[in-house]
Design a protein around this motif. Structure first.
Motif, PDB file in Angstrom:
ATOM      1  N   HIS A  79      50.893 -34.266  21.624  1.00 21.75           N
ATOM      2  CA  HIS A  79      51.033 -35.303  21.458  1.00 21.75           C
ATOM      3  C   HIS A  79      50.521 -36.858  22.037  1.00 21.75           C
ATOM      4  CE1 HIS A  79      55.285 -34.039  19.204  1.00 21.75           C
ATOM      5  NE2 HIS A  79      53.644 -33.294  18.766  1.00 21.75           N
ATOM      6  N   GLY A  80      50.794 -36.357  23.341  1.00 19.96           N
ATOM      7  CA  GLY A  80      49.564 -37.413  23.965  1.00 19.96           C
ATOM      8  C   GLY A  80      48.208 -37.533  23.501  1.00 19.96           C
ATOM      9  N   ILE A  81      47.654 -36.184  24.055  1.00 19.01           N
ATOM     10  CA  ILE A  81      46.321 -36.528  23.270  1.00 19.01           C
ATOM     11  C   ILE A  81      46.208 -36.990  21.519  1.00 19.01           C
ATOM     12  CG2 ILE A  81      44.410 -34.452  22.855  1.00 19.01           C
ATOM     13  CD1 ILE A  81      45.663 -32.394  25.065  1.00 19.01           C
ATOM     14  N   ASP A 108      42.661 -35.943  31.411  1.00 22.50           N
ATOM     15  CA  ASP A 108      41.341 -35.697  30.694  1.00 22.50           C
ATOM     16  C   ASP A 108      41.027 -37.052  29.171  1.00 22.50           C
ATOM     17  OD1 ASP A 108      40.456 -34.482  32.636  1.00 22.50           O
ATOM     18  OD2 ASP A 108      40.320 -32.770  31.866  1.00 22.50           O
ATOM     19  N   ALA A 109      41.664 -36.435  28.510  1.00 19.78           N
ATOM     20  CA  ALA A 109      41.780 -36.660  27.259  1.00 19.78           C
ATOM     21  C   ALA A 109      42.433 -38.631  27.435  1.00 19.78           C
ATOM     22  CB  ALA A 109      42.930 -36.101  26.639  1.00 19.78           C
ATOM     23  N   ALA A 110      42.767 -39.061  27.995  1.00 23.45           N
ATOM     24  CA  ALA A 110      43.334 -40.785  28.342  1.00 23.45           C
ATOM     25  C   ALA A 110      42.283 -41.164  28.725  1.00 23.45           C
ATOM     26  CB  ALA A 110      44.597 -40.913  29.144  1.00 23.45           C
ATOM     27  N   ALA A 111      41.505 -40.354  30.294  1.00 18.96           N
ATOM     28  CA  ALA A 111      40.327 -40.960  31.109  1.00 18.96           C
ATOM     29  C   ALA A 111      39.327 -41.073  29.818  1.00 18.96           C
ATOM     30  CB  ALA A 111      39.909 -39.901  31.865  1.00 18.96           C
ATOM     31  N   GLN A 112      38.829 -39.857  29.078  1.00 20.46           N
ATOM     32  CA  GLN A 112      38.236 -40.528  28.024  1.00 20.46           C
ATOM     33  C   GLN A 112      38.029 -41.473  27.056  1.00 20.46           C
ATOM     34  OE1 GLN A 112      37.413 -35.905  26.495  1.00 20.46           O
ATOM     35  NE2 GLN A 112      37.283 -35.263  28.482  1.00 20.46           N
ATOM     36  N   ALA A 113      39.397 -41.987  27.195  1.00 20.08           N
ATOM     37  CA  ALA A 113      39.870 -42.194  25.594  1.00 20.08           C
ATOM     38  C   ALA A 113      39.823 -44.071  26.153  1.00 20.08           C
ATOM     39  CB  ALA A 113      40.576 -42.512  25.000  1.00 20.08           C
ATOM     40  N   VAL A 115      42.564 -45.252  28.079  1.00 19.72           N
ATOM     41  CA  VAL A 115      43.749 -45.628  27.814  1.00 19.72           C
ATOM     42  C   VAL A 115      44.401 -45.605  29.208  1.00 19.72           C
ATOM     43  CG1 VAL A 115      43.503 -45.006  25.103  1.00 19.72           C
ATOM     44  CG2 VAL A 115      44.684 -43.540  26.885  1.00 19.72           C
ATOM     45  N   THR A 116      45.564 -45.800  29.256  1.00 17.69           N
ATOM     46  CA  THR A 116      46.637 -45.806  30.650  1.00 17.69           C
ATOM     47  C   THR A 116      47.539 -44.704  30.474  1.00 17.69           C
ATOM     48  OG1 THR A 116      46.786 -48.006  30.802  1.00 17.69           O
ATOM     49  CG2 THR A 116      47.948 -47.060  31.972  1.00 17.69           C
ATOM     50  N   LEU A 117      47.768 -43.609  31.419  1.00 14.30           N
ATOM     51  CA  LEU A 117      48.507 -43.339  30.600  1.00 14.30           C
ATOM     52  C   LEU A 117      49.676 -42.998  32.187  1.00 14.30           C
ATOM     53  CD1 LEU A 117      49.439 -40.083  29.945  1.00 14.30           C
ATOM     54  CD2 LEU A 117      47.958 -39.098  30.828  1.00 14.30           C
ATOM     55  N   GLY A 118      50.632 -42.861  32.142  1.00 19.49           N
ATOM     56  CA  GLY A 118      52.023 -42.758  32.607  1.00 19.49           C
ATOM     57  C   GLY A 118      53.267 -41.617  32.626  1.00 19.49           C
ATOM     58  N   VAL A 119      53.476 -41.155  33.280  1.00 20.70           N
ATOM     59  CA  VAL A 119      55.330 -40.238  33.295  1.00 20.70           C
ATOM     60  C   VAL A 119      56.255 -41.023  33.635  1.00 20.70           C
ATOM     61  CG1 VAL A 119      55.689 -38.131  34.538  1.00 20.70           C
ATOM     62  CG2 VAL A 119      53.009 -38.883  33.806  1.00 20.70           C
ATOM     63  N   ILE A 120      57.234 -41.216  32.837  1.00 19.30           N
ATOM     64  CA  ILE A 120      58.232 -42.261  33.241  1.00 19.30           C
ATOM     65  C   ILE A 120      58.801 -40.847  33.889  1.00 19.30           C
ATOM     66  CG2 ILE A 120      60.408 -42.045  32.469  1.00 19.30           C
ATOM     67  CD1 ILE A 120      59.373 -42.864  29.852  1.00 19.30           C
ATOM     68  N   PHE A 121      58.850 -40.622  35.885  1.00 19.51           N
ATOM     69  CA  PHE A 121      60.279 -40.835  36.998  1.00 19.51           C
ATOM     70  C   PHE A 121      61.010 -42.247  36.826  1.00 19.51           C
ATOM     71  CE2 PHE A 121      57.459 -37.087  36.888  1.00 19.51           C
ATOM     72  CZ  PHE A 121      58.106 -35.969  36.846  1.00 19.51           C
ATOM     73  N   GLY A 316      49.369 -39.796  35.009  1.00 20.97           N
ATOM     74  CA  GLY A 316      49.186 -38.796  34.674  1.00 20.97           C
ATOM     75  C   GLY A 316      48.724 -38.128  36.001  1.00 20.97           C
ATOM     76  N   ARG A 317      47.588 -37.964  36.838  1.00 19.19           N
ATOM     77  CA  ARG A 317      47.665 -36.814  38.147  1.00 19.19           C
ATOM     78  C   ARG A 317      48.708 -37.043  39.036  1.00 19.19           C
ATOM     79  NH1 ARG A 317      42.788 -35.387  37.586  1.00 19.19           N
ATOM     80  NH2 ARG A 317      41.030 -36.870  36.114  1.00 19.19           N
ATOM     81  N   ASP A 318      49.659 -38.220  38.869  1.00 21.05           N
ATOM     82  CA  ASP A 318      50.607 -38.906  40.043  1.00 21.05           C
ATOM     83  C   ASP A 318      52.312 -37.559  39.074  1.00 21.05           C
ATOM     84  OD1 ASP A 318      52.084 -38.770  42.272  1.00 21.05           O
ATOM     85  OD2 ASP A 318      52.426 -40.416  41.636  1.00 21.05           O
ATOM     86  N   GLY A 319      51.704 -37.392  38.197  1.00 22.48           N
ATOM     87  CA  GLY A 319      52.665 -37.066  37.365  1.00 22.48           C
ATOM     88  C   GLY A 319      52.753 -35.324  37.439  1.00 22.48           C
ATOM     89  N   ARG A 320      51.625 -34.800  37.146  1.00 21.82           N
ATOM     90  CA  ARG A 320      51.118 -33.633  37.401  1.00 21.82           C
ATOM     91  C   ARG A 320      51.495 -33.155  38.953  1.00 21.82           C
ATOM     92  NH1 ARG A 320      47.648 -30.127  39.890  1.00 21.82           N
ATOM     93  NH2 ARG A 320      46.373 -29.045  38.272  1.00 21.82           N
ATOM     94  N   ARG A 321      50.900 -33.318  39.540  1.00 22.27           N
ATOM     95  CA  ARG A 321      52.244 -32.471  40.937  1.00 22.27           C
ATOM     96  C   ARG A 321      53.321 -32.100  40.959  1.00 22.27           C
ATOM     97  NH1 ARG A 321      51.232 -36.148  46.048  1.00 22.27           N
ATOM     98  NH2 ARG A 321      53.166 -37.090  45.449  1.00 22.27           N
TER      99      ARG A 321
END
Length: 342
Positions: A79-81, A108-113, A115-121, A316-321
């Motif tokens: 859905h995010g992509i 990767d999709a957010a970076a290519q587009a 756009v800002t990507l965030g994760v809810i923590f 996104g990268r932080d949320g991946r950890r």
């Protein structure tokens, strides 16, 4: 300037997202997407916006500045992509997805587009954890030695049995760790830094589900500290999450979200921050989020990131950890061997 928000999903957590968005001045809900139209219509009637039963219709709505994703975890990246490729900013509920491969595809999709990507923590923005972060980063705890975390929660059989996706490998990706414990995994990484090796064991001890309802793991942090995490949804009636951090200069204790103890050498002994025995929060025994204020702070932070072109509190990268660490624990449990994180 009005920020137009689309909500993907119409379950419990999307209603929390709707309450959070509705409380922010200058934010308008553009619409909801749910595969069952009646679910989207229910939230749209209460919070405003259009109801859609296809994702494309929501994403084609204009104006639309960002989406908040609250669909089943295993659909988050998909859905995010879809949103990112249309130039729409993406804020996704934890976890970012249920595998690092899918998380990487979304990043990767957010970076290519662009756009800002965030994760809810949202726990990062609560006062107790935020104060602990300041003490650790400021060196007050000294050299990290030991981290222990317990997430002894309870979920009823109906919580799993009444859902098409909870407790499934495909859409939940895991159980007590990937769904409930992921917030605590994120806090451990945020507070004590990356983990280099894990050894874990998991079990479906109480619930008839495909994934674990109980997990334990030993953690070796890159900074040399050791740690343990216990997570379960089988601990009736459910207890407050607890995190204890010990360094060369003392110990900090989070009981629930409350900083219960600040015991540091420089403070001359005990520095208790509110007594003992936190009352178990609603999340210990229920998936319903009664207080949307922490989610509101995350959404406000994300909007600032979008408008100022800065990083959100968890990108996104932080949320991946957290997903990478949980994946490693699962691999260790399957192989009965320690697993090094890549």
């Amino acid at each position: 300037m009005t920020i137009h928000v689309g909500l993907i999903g119409a379950g419990n957590i999307s209603e929390t997202h709707a309450r959070a968005a509705s409380a922010i001045p200058g934010v308008a809900i553009a619409g909801f997407y749910a595969p069952t139209r009646a679910h989207a219509e229910r939230l749209a009637a209460q919070y405003g916006g259009a109801a859609h039963d296809t994702l494309d219709r929501l994403l084609d709505h204009r104006p639309l500045d960002l989406v908040v994703i609250g669909s089943p975890s295993g659909l988050h990246a998909e859905h995010g992509i879809a949103a990112a490729t249309r130039g729409i900013h993406v804020l996704v509920e934890k976890p970012i997805d249920v595998t690092t491969a899918r998380a990487d595809a979304l990043v990767d999709a957010a970076a290519q587009a662009g756009v800002t990507l965030g994760v809810i923590f949202q726990d990062r923005l609560k006062p107790g954890p935020h104060q602990v972060k300041g003490l650790v980063d400021g060196g007050r705890l000294g050299r990290p030695i030991l981290a222990t975390a317990q997430v002894k929660w309870y979920r009823t059989p109906e919580y799993y049995g009444g859902s098409r996706w909870r407790g499934t490998q495909a859409l939940d990706g895991g159980g007590a760790l990937m769904n409930q414990g992921v917030h605590t995994v994120d806090l451990l990484l945020w507070l004590f830094g990356p983990v280099r090796r894990v050894f874990g064991r998991t079990a479906a001890a109480l619930h008839a589900i495909e994934v674990e309802d109980t997990a334990v793991a030993v953690l070796e942090f890159a900074n040399g500290a050791l740690g343990t995490i216990e997570a379960t949804t089988a601990a009736y009636p459910g207890y407050a999450r607890r995190i204890e951090l010990t360094g060369s200069e003392g110990t900090l204790v989070l009981d629930g979200d409350r900083l219960a103890a600040i015991d540091l050498r420089e403070a001359g002994g005990s520095g208790g921050a509110g007594g003992s025995g936190a009352t178990a929060p609603a999340s210990a025994s229920s998936p319903i989020v009664a207080d949307a204020s922490a989610h509101q702070r995350v959404l406000e932070d994300f909007i600032r990131a979008v408008t100022s072109r800065t990083a959100p509190c968890c990108d996104g990268r932080d949320g991946r950890r957290s997903v990478a660490l949980i994946e490693a624990i699962y691999e260790s449990a399957r192989t009965v061997r320690p697993v090094a994180l890549r």
